[in-house]
Design a protein around this motif. Structure first.
Motif, short mmCIF file in Angstrom:
data_model
loop_
_atom_site.label_atom_id
_atom_site.label_comp_id
_atom_site.label_asym_id
_atom_site.label_seq_id
_atom_site.Cartn_x
_atom_site.Cartn_y
_atom_site.Cartn_z
N HIS A 23 -3.29 3.59 -7.14
CA HIS A 23 -3.35 3.14 -8.54
C HIS A 23 -1.97 3.07 -9.16
N ARG A 69 -11.78 -3.90 -0.70
CA ARG A 69 -12.96 -3.61 -1.52
C ARG A 69 -13.36 -2.14 -1.39
N ARG A 110 -10.60 4.96 -14.36
CA ARG A 110 -11.14 3.91 -13.51
C ARG A 110 -12.32 3.19 -14.15
N TYR A 131 -3.06 2.73 -13.41
CA TYR A 131 -2.93 3.76 -14.43
C TYR A 131 -2.08 4.95 -13.99
N GLU A 180 -13.34 -0.04 -4.66
CA GLU A 180 -14.65 0.29 -5.21
C GLU A 180 -15.31 1.49 -4.56
N SER A 181 -15.49 1.46 -3.23
CA SER A 181 -16.25 2.53 -2.58
C SER A 181 -15.58 3.88 -2.79
N LEU A 182 -14.24 3.91 -2.74
CA LEU A 182 -13.53 5.18 -2.85
C LEU A 182 -13.01 5.43 -4.27
N ALA A 183 -13.54 4.67 -5.23
CA ALA A 183 -13.05 4.77 -6.61
C ALA A 183 -13.30 6.13 -7.23
N GLY A 184 -14.27 6.88 -6.70
CA GLY A 184 -14.54 8.20 -7.25
C GLY A 184 -13.94 9.32 -6.42
N ASP A 185 -13.11 8.94 -5.46
CA ASP A 185 -12.51 9.91 -4.55
C ASP A 185 -11.00 9.85 -4.76
N LYS A 186 -10.25 10.72 -4.08
CA LYS A 186 -8.80 10.66 -4.19
C LYS A 186 -8.22 10.37 -2.81
N LEU A 195 -20.05 8.80 -5.81
CA LEU A 195 -19.12 8.58 -6.92
C LEU A 195 -18.59 7.15 -6.94
N GLY A 196 -18.34 6.57 -5.74
CA GLY A 196 -17.91 5.18 -5.68
C GLY A 196 -18.92 4.27 -6.35
N GLN A 199 -12.52 15.40 -11.21
CA GLN A 199 -11.87 14.08 -11.28
C GLN A 199 -12.10 13.40 -12.61
N VAL A 225 -18.92 4.78 -10.21
CA VAL A 225 -17.85 4.08 -10.93
C VAL A 225 -18.23 2.61 -11.15
N THR A 226 -18.75 1.97 -10.09
CA THR A 226 -19.13 0.56 -10.22
C THR A 226 -20.24 0.39 -11.25
N ARG A 273 -18.96 0.93 -14.73
CA ARG A 273 -18.19 -0.24 -15.20
C ARG A 273 -19.12 -1.38 -15.61
N SER A 308 -9.15 10.66 2.58
CA SER A 308 -9.33 10.98 1.17
C SER A 308 -9.87 12.39 1.05
N GLU A 309 -9.78 12.94 -0.15
CA GLU A 309 -10.13 14.34 -0.32
C GLU A 309 -11.60 14.60 -0.02
N GLY A 348 -14.82 -8.68 -12.38
CA GLY A 348 -14.78 -7.42 -11.64
C GLY A 348 -13.67 -6.52 -12.15
N ALA A 349 -13.55 -5.35 -11.54
CA ALA A 349 -12.48 -4.43 -11.91
C ALA A 349 -11.14 -5.12 -11.69
N GLY A 350 -10.28 -5.09 -12.67
CA GLY A 350 -8.96 -5.70 -12.53
C GLY A 350 -8.01 -4.75 -11.82
N LEU A 359 -11.70 9.44 -13.33
CA LEU A 359 -12.90 8.63 -13.55
C LEU A 359 -12.82 7.89 -14.87
N ARG A 385 -21.70 -1.73 0.99
CA ARG A 385 -20.94 -2.64 0.11
C ARG A 385 -20.31 -3.77 0.92
#
Lengths: 436, 436
Positions: free
Chosen positions: A219, A144, B36, A341, A148-154, B319-320, B29, B323-324, B327, A296-297, A335-337, B33, B144
């Motif tokens: 991803h 999770r 995602r 990508y 989700e939490s790191l979805a905006g990070d790389k 950012l995490g 990003q 994104v949620t 979405r 992560s970055e 939720g996010a599938g 983004l 989370r």
């Protein structure tokens, strides 16, 4: 229960160590779950292989069935929990459940790592949730946060101890000086290893988890066959002692990295024993615990630690998913599938950059060190440290390299093995968690 | 960007250390983004106090404004990120944004701990998301997991190092033997402590985070005023040395526990320095890092570790959430809102069971130990260990108690201070993380 609210109906497939704890929590925490989900969560069936098998939980009257296919095909089932494990019949049952309009929670790492895309596509087509937090590192919430939490990070790197059995064995070898067989036997006696320990000790279990972690982190679709895999059955007491001399410890690591490739970043995923410095946060993960280290970055270095297996911890992760999936169901959403990508190529192991620790028994005479150094130089492998210890007629050299391609390192070791002055290459192990 | 997809419009309030990193990530990003979220995320405005202030990021032409109220009232803004901090104008701006139909992501721990319910109710009324992962422990995904991953489990305890400034100071005192003032000065020079360090060193920041953690963990409304709070400014080099003698280390802990009360389980939340054994996973959290240890009935012990502050790590958490929330917005739904169904009472600190470490300078004569032991017995406090060290005319006694009510322990120390044979009570500190 909130009166009048339509209940969400749950079918559980499998009632072993995890399934029985899922059934227990569903029953004991019913009021809590109702409050958290917003509607009662009702257990309507538990599929088992044998009705009369002994189990750890009292399943309410009339709920047990041996007809799993019939259970997932029922019109009234909203949520299916799959905790049978293995490829079949788990795959067919999950696909049938999704096709029938149920959302699915599974702990099945082997199936996800072998054939995840089939499941993800079925979930997308059915517009249903497929959640699987329990598939990696038991109770530790790691999927999770990655999803989700790191979805905006790389995310650039995931480094984990994701198999409790091998960690127990290696920890035992480190603390007692025991050899592999002896430590395995103790793990089996204590219930930390199965009678046939192959899936754990040869790294298949960890490789499946590495595939799942790499897919989410980067991803991309990474399957178990994309993961380079070496187990711990060849790790010797001498390797562990050699690590100790270096202030390091041997761990079975699952390593997923983003690496520059000819057409953009590639995914490198591998599972093998490696030496890591005792000062690294993963070095202190003891016994059957798991831990996952994420780089992560923007966030920097994060670590997640906890019990990586066991009925109740794994059931906790299943229930967490169940609450989310049930809430989505009530809200008529999902939720996010799968997020694939980026569609990155997998870097072949030979091109992956690693470091090697090599211990060599050599003749104790002048020029030996130079000859060994030349073998490394022949393959453009830069040496970080050499330690030489004379012992009578022969000597031992311990070489730690800087990062180089795994192919070059492997070729260097082959060359060493063919040299006259080399009596034996006694230990070859990758080194992680330090400077390159 | 996927062509034709309507973009989601984001307004950022504040462009300091965190805000500038949020703006940077939103720009750098952007493609990620979009993939995602499923639609482009477009920055449409950044509210600042002064247009000409120096900042760490190049804000695109025309997006800066000093009119924050105007920005959150715009018809086209879907998502508002609040990273101004403090109570006002942050609260009014968040409330205006929600009322205007925007979803909100905030990192504002002080506001959430002081007036969370007002914000949660506004979000519920507006049917919009209010997410705040960045408010506690920076980049570490902890809210989370508590909200979602452990939603099917019963959390019984949260123990955390959630303030980097105080951890840096205490770590420095432990490693160098420095006193509090000296270590604070070094922290200030290195930028780990502010010129006015009160919020950090007196535990206000940690207490706000404890309130947020306790609310989520126990599904109750806990505000900062419910949290017992002691800072670290009274911690002496002698306390730290005394901890070292016991194989322990002093940490500022945020502790949230579920404790049996007269009418069901109560919440106990407190922030104070405490000695913990060096073998405890939290003991090895160094410098300005944060870590949160969670105990739950089914999952067992989990730990989450990472950078607890800093612009980029905090922006990663923002950012995490973004994104949620984005979405959810696209799907026309919202995530789980506040969960306060358990509505538990707060246990007064006096009733909370803790352990004490007490160091006492006493006259070195017969009967002293018995007299001190009697003082503990008078308050029904059981002693776990006593260590006595003679030093010339006087002696030092170090007593560690078993768990007892904080009121009884406090009364015991008062009584000791009034005894003729006691020259001085030199150190009083709570003890955590071991057996009771």
């Amino acid at each position: 229960m909130s009166e009048g609210a339509k209940s969400l109906k749950v079918a559980v497939l499998g009632c072993g160590a995890v399934g029985s704890q899922v059934v227990r929590l569903l029953t004991e925490q019913a009021d809590d779950l109702t409050a958290r989900v917003g509607a009662p969560v009702e257990l309507v069936g538990v599929a088992v292989r044998r009705l009369d098998a002994p189990r750890d939980v009292e399943v309410p009257e009339g709920l047990l069935t041996t007809d799993a296919t019939g259970l997932v095909s029922r019109d009234d089932v909203d949520l299916v929990v799959e905790v049978i494990g293995g490829i079949e019949p788990a795959r067919s049952l999950i696909l049938a459940a999704l096709e029938n309009g149920a959302s699915v929670v599974t702990a099945n790492k082997a199936l996800l790592a072998e054939d995840g895309p089939t499941l993800f596509e079925a979930a997308a087509k059915a517009e249903r949730d497929l959640y699987y937090e329990a598939a990696v590192a038991g109770a530790i919430p790691i999927l999770r946060p990655l999803r989700e939490s790191l979805a905006g990070d790389k995310v650039t790197r995931v480094l984990g101890i994701v198999n409790g059995t091998t960690n127990f064995i290696l920890d035992k070898m480190d603390s007692s000086g025991a050899g592999f067989s002896e430590a395995l036997e103790e793990a089996q006696q204590l219930g930390y290893a199965e009678a046939d320990p192959t899936a754990d000790v040869e790294g298949f279990d960890a490789a499946a988890k590495a595939a799942i972690l790499a897919s989410l982190a980067f991803h991309s679709r990474v399957t178990a066959s994309d993961v380079y895999r070496e187990g711990i059955s060849e790790v010797t007491a001498a390797d562990v002692a050699s690590a100790r001399d270096m202030g390091s410890v041997v761990k079975l690591l699952a390593i997923c990295e983003l690496r520059p490739g000819p057409h953009g970043d590639q995914v490198a995923a591998r599972v093998h024993p490696a030496m890591i410095p005792r000062s690294h946060p993963l070095a202190s993960v003891r016994e059957a615990y798991n831990a996952v280290f994420v780089e992560s970055e923007a966030a920097g270095q994060l670590m997640f630690y906890g019990p990586g297996a066991g009925g109740a911890p794994t059931a906790s992760a299943v229930l967490g998913d169940l609450v989310t999936v049930a809430r989505n169901r009530l809200a008529g959403t999902r939720g996010a599938g799968e997020s694939a990508y980026a569609d990155r190529a997998v870097q072949p192991m030979g091109e992956t950059r690693t470091r090697y620790h090599v211990a060599i028994d050599v003749d104790d005479r002048a020029g030996v060190l130079a000859a060994v150094a030349n073998a490394f130089a022949d393959h453009d492998v830069s040496i970080q440290t050499v330690r030489q210890e004379g012992r009578g007629a022969d000597a031992q050299l311990v070489v730690v390299s800087h990062a180089a391609s795994d192919a070059a390192l492997s070729a260097t070791v082959d060359q060493l093995r063919n040299m006259d002055i080399v009596r034996e290459v006694t230990s070859v192990m990758r080194v992680e968690g330090g400077d390159e």
